[in-house]
Design a protein around this motif. Structure first.
Motif, PDB file in Angstrom:
ATOM      1  N   LYS A  75      -8.744 -14.382  73.435  1.00  0.00           N
ATOM      2  CA  LYS A  75      -8.379 -13.237  74.276  1.00  0.00           C
ATOM      3  C   LYS A  75      -9.331 -12.064  74.068  1.00  0.00           C
ATOM      4  N   ALA A  76      -9.752 -11.869  72.813  1.00  0.00           N
ATOM      5  CA  ALA A  76     -10.696 -10.778  72.528  1.00  0.00           C
ATOM      6  C   ALA A  76     -12.072 -11.065  73.113  1.00  0.00           C
ATOM      7  N   LEU A  77     -12.483 -12.336  73.094  1.00  0.00           N
ATOM      8  CA  LEU A  77     -13.812 -12.706  73.590  1.00  0.00           C
ATOM      9  C   LEU A  77     -13.868 -12.773  75.109  1.00  0.00           C
ATOM     10  N   CYS A  78     -12.787 -13.281  75.724  1.00  0.00           N
ATOM     11  CA  CYS A  78     -12.813 -13.579  77.160  1.00  0.00           C
ATOM     12  C   CYS A  78     -11.992 -12.626  78.013  1.00  0.00           C
ATOM     13  N   MET A  97      -2.660 -27.532  69.611  1.00  0.00           N
ATOM     14  CA  MET A  97      -4.047 -27.551  70.058  1.00  0.00           C
ATOM     15  C   MET A  97      -4.123 -26.844  71.414  1.00  0.00           C
ATOM     16  N   VAL A  98      -4.925 -25.798  71.473  1.00  0.00           N
ATOM     17  CA  VAL A  98      -5.058 -25.043  72.719  1.00  0.00           C
ATOM     18  C   VAL A  98      -6.492 -25.134  73.224  1.00  0.00           C
ATOM     19  N   GLY A  99      -6.660 -24.914  74.512  1.00  0.00           N
ATOM     20  CA  GLY A  99      -8.004 -24.968  75.066  1.00  0.00           C
ATOM     21  C   GLY A  99      -8.027 -24.514  76.504  1.00  0.00           C
ATOM     22  N   GLY A 100      -9.202 -24.178  76.970  1.00  0.00           N
ATOM     23  CA  GLY A 100      -9.359 -23.757  78.347  1.00  0.00           C
ATOM     24  C   GLY A 100     -10.698 -23.106  78.584  1.00  0.00           C
ATOM     25  N   LEU A 101     -10.889 -22.660  79.804  1.00  0.00           N
ATOM     26  CA  LEU A 101     -12.153 -22.045  80.222  1.00  0.00           C
ATOM     27  C   LEU A 101     -12.083 -20.527  80.115  1.00  0.00           C
ATOM     28  N   GLY A 102     -13.174 -19.937  79.678  1.00  0.00           N
ATOM     29  CA  GLY A 102     -13.249 -18.489  79.609  1.00  0.00           C
ATOM     30  C   GLY A 102     -14.700 -18.038  79.662  1.00  0.00           C
ATOM     31  N   LYS A 103     -14.898 -16.780  79.968  1.00  0.00           N
ATOM     32  CA  LYS A 103     -16.253 -16.237  80.076  1.00  0.00           C
ATOM     33  C   LYS A 103     -16.528 -15.180  79.009  1.00  0.00           C
ATOM     34  N   ILE A 104     -17.721 -15.251  78.445  1.00  0.00           N
ATOM     35  CA  ILE A 104     -18.262 -14.168  77.631  1.00  0.00           C
ATOM     36  C   ILE A 104     -19.431 -13.610  78.418  1.00  0.00           C
ATOM     37  N   GLY A 105     -19.263 -12.425  78.962  1.00  0.00           N
ATOM     38  CA  GLY A 105     -20.253 -11.904  79.892  1.00  0.00           C
ATOM     39  C   GLY A 105     -20.228 -12.736  81.160  1.00  0.00           C
ATOM     40  N   ASP A 106     -21.393 -13.257  81.550  1.00  0.00           N
ATOM     41  CA  ASP A 106     -21.484 -14.094  82.747  1.00  0.00           C
ATOM     42  C   ASP A 106     -21.498 -15.580  82.429  1.00  0.00           C
ATOM     43  N   GLN A 107     -21.426 -15.919  81.136  1.00  0.00           N
ATOM     44  CA  GLN A 107     -21.521 -17.321  80.731  1.00  0.00           C
ATOM     45  C   GLN A 107     -20.134 -17.918  80.491  1.00  0.00           C
ATOM     46  N   ILE A 153     -19.486 -25.661  74.767  1.00  0.00           N
ATOM     47  CA  ILE A 153     -18.183 -25.780  74.109  1.00  0.00           C
ATOM     48  C   ILE A 153     -18.162 -24.939  72.833  1.00  0.00           C
ATOM     49  N   VAL A 154     -17.049 -24.236  72.624  1.00  0.00           N
ATOM     50  CA  VAL A 154     -16.809 -23.514  71.368  1.00  0.00           C
ATOM     51  C   VAL A 154     -15.492 -24.024  70.793  1.00  0.00           C
ATOM     52  N   THR A 155     -15.526 -24.531  69.562  1.00  0.00           N
ATOM     53  CA  THR A 155     -14.284 -24.945  68.914  1.00  0.00           C
ATOM     54  C   THR A 155     -13.960 -23.966  67.783  1.00  0.00           C
ATOM     55  N   LEU A 156     -12.696 -23.594  67.691  1.00  0.00           N
ATOM     56  CA  LEU A 156     -12.217 -22.659  66.669  1.00  0.00           C
ATOM     57  C   LEU A 156     -11.239 -23.424  65.777  1.00  0.00           C
ATOM     58  N   ILE A 157     -11.636 -23.625  64.538  1.00  0.00           N
ATOM     59  CA  ILE A 157     -10.904 -24.504  63.627  1.00  0.00           C
ATOM     60  C   ILE A 157     -10.016 -23.693  62.691  1.00  0.00           C
ATOM     61  N   ASP A 158      -8.731 -24.017  62.675  1.00  0.00           N
ATOM     62  CA  ASP A 158      -7.786 -23.350  61.776  1.00  0.00           C
ATOM     63  C   ASP A 158      -6.555 -24.241  61.626  1.00  0.00           C
ATOM     64  N   THR A 159      -6.611 -25.170  60.684  1.00  0.00           N
ATOM     65  CA  THR A 159      -5.515 -26.126  60.520  1.00  0.00           C
ATOM     66  C   THR A 159      -5.366 -26.561  59.070  1.00  0.00           C
ATOM     67  N   PRO A 160      -4.129 -26.707  58.599  1.00  0.00           N
ATOM     68  CA  PRO A 160      -3.916 -27.286  57.265  1.00  0.00           C
ATOM     69  C   PRO A 160      -4.080 -28.800  57.269  1.00  0.00           C
ATOM     70  N   VAL A 282     -18.087 -12.283  65.753  1.00  0.00           N
ATOM     71  CA  VAL A 282     -17.977 -13.664  66.236  1.00  0.00           C
ATOM     72  C   VAL A 282     -18.592 -13.785  67.631  1.00  0.00           C
ATOM     73  N   LYS A 283     -18.319 -12.804  68.485  1.00  0.00           N
ATOM     74  CA  LYS A 283     -18.871 -12.810  69.845  1.00  0.00           C
ATOM     75  C   LYS A 283     -20.391 -12.817  69.822  1.00  0.00           C
ATOM     76  N   LYS A 284     -20.966 -11.970  68.984  1.00  0.00           N
ATOM     77  CA  LYS A 284     -22.427 -11.900  68.877  1.00  0.00           C
ATOM     78  C   LYS A 284     -22.989 -13.226  68.377  1.00  0.00           C
ATOM     79  N   TYR A 285     -22.302 -13.838  67.433  1.00  0.00           N
ATOM     80  CA  TYR A 285     -22.782 -15.128  66.902  1.00  0.00           C
ATOM     81  C   TYR A 285     -22.784 -16.193  67.990  1.00  0.00           C
TER      82      TYR A 285
END
Length: 317
Positions: A75-78, A97-107, A153-160, A282-285
């Protein structure tokens, strides 16, 4: 604000500072000098604690209840551009597990990641961030969709870890994770993997194969959690701190052993202490990394991805 056990000296100083400021507001006594002394001591204490964290303390920070989760980052990025997609087209929609399409700038990017809950109700709803086989199949479906439309694709990993229940095994948990690992090697678009919290076992690897794999500073990535390792070796959780040291699971250990590519720095005290700064970093990276990966041809992209993993574990006598 919730404090971990090793943060109690910080809590005491912050309480003293608040009381000092309150006295100044409610009386005519000048307490500015005292407040400055406490502020100075507070800053020194924070630096001493957070610059010398043990492996177990970093594990604790990665699990901090105030730490931002996958959807917070998305939400912060897109912003309003994020469109969540659901279901594996086979069993059901896995809420862990969540996923979907989003934009950072025009990408445009395809985001995929594990999501934990914020309280008892949402933790149960999200199954504590532990995905079932349908979660990994949903993730693969979204990644293959991204490949079809040439979207990175960007994957965000956070799982036990992946859900270890009997029903998950019956529906093919191991096969689903193995299939994801196999297919992610061959996907023809850039993949950026970021560990934003816990990165445990095959549950993390199921969405963790990428051209760039990076960790936030206070996260961990390992084949097993310190508690589980302790319970196997010593039949008790009491040695979890010793296990955390032995596992070499911190971002610095992983970078040193060339198992991850980069470390994203966090604000002093952890990602939760300054969310906006963390999101901006994170966005800059992501933007910088994608701009370099986008220059590679498809064949070169896959070749370099495979070479990166083939080199892991090599050693010379």
């Amino acid at each position: 604000m919730e404090y971990l056990d090793f943060e109690l000296p910080i809590k005491e100083l912050e309480e003293q500072l608040n009381k000092c400021a309150l006295i100044g507001e409610e009386s005519d006594v000048d307490v500015s000098a005292t407040c400055k002394q406490i502020e100075k001591k507070l800053e020194e204490t924070k630096k001493n604690i957070y610059k010398n964290l043990t492996a177990w303390q970093r594990v604790q920070l990665s699990r901090h209840p105030n730490r931002p989760y996958t959807l917070d980052y998305i939400k912060a990025l897109c912003g309003d551009t994020f469109l969540e997609l659901f279901g594996d087209r086979n069993v059901k929609d896995d809420k862990a597990m969540v996923g979907g399409l989003g934009k950072i700038g025009d990408q445009s990017f395809m985001f995929v990641g594990q999501q934990k809950g914020y309280n008892t109700k949402t933790r149960q709803y999200r199954n504590f961030g532990m995905a079932n086989p349908e979660g990994y199949r949903k993730a693969l479906r979204l990644m293959q969709m991204a490949e079809k439309f040439n979207i990175p694709i960007v994957t965000l990993i956070d799982t036990p870890g992946a859900y270890p229940g009997l029903e998950a095994e019956e529906r093919g948990q191991g096969e689903a994770i193995a299939r994801n690992i196999y297919e992610m090697f061959r996907i023809k678009v850039p993949i950026i993997c970021i560990i934003v919290g816990e990165g445990a076992s095959g549950g993390a690897l199921g969405i963790g194969v990428g051209d760039k794999v990076t960790m936030l500073e206070n996260t961990w990535y390992s084949v097993i959690s310190p508690e589980s390792c302790s319970s196997i070796l010593w039949r008790t959780w009491e040695y979890k701190e010793r296990a955390a040291d032995a596992l070499k699971l911190t971002s610095y250990d992983m970078k040193k052993n060339k198992l991850v590519d980069d470390i994203i720095p966090e604000p002093l005290g952890g990602a939760h202490t300054n969310r906006e700064e963390t999101f901006a970093t994170v966005k800059k990276y992501i933007v910088d990394t994608y701009s370099s990966l986008a220059k590679l041809s498809t064949d070169k992209l896959i070749e370099k991805r495979m070479e990166k993993y083939f080199e892991m574990g090599e050693y010379k006598d």
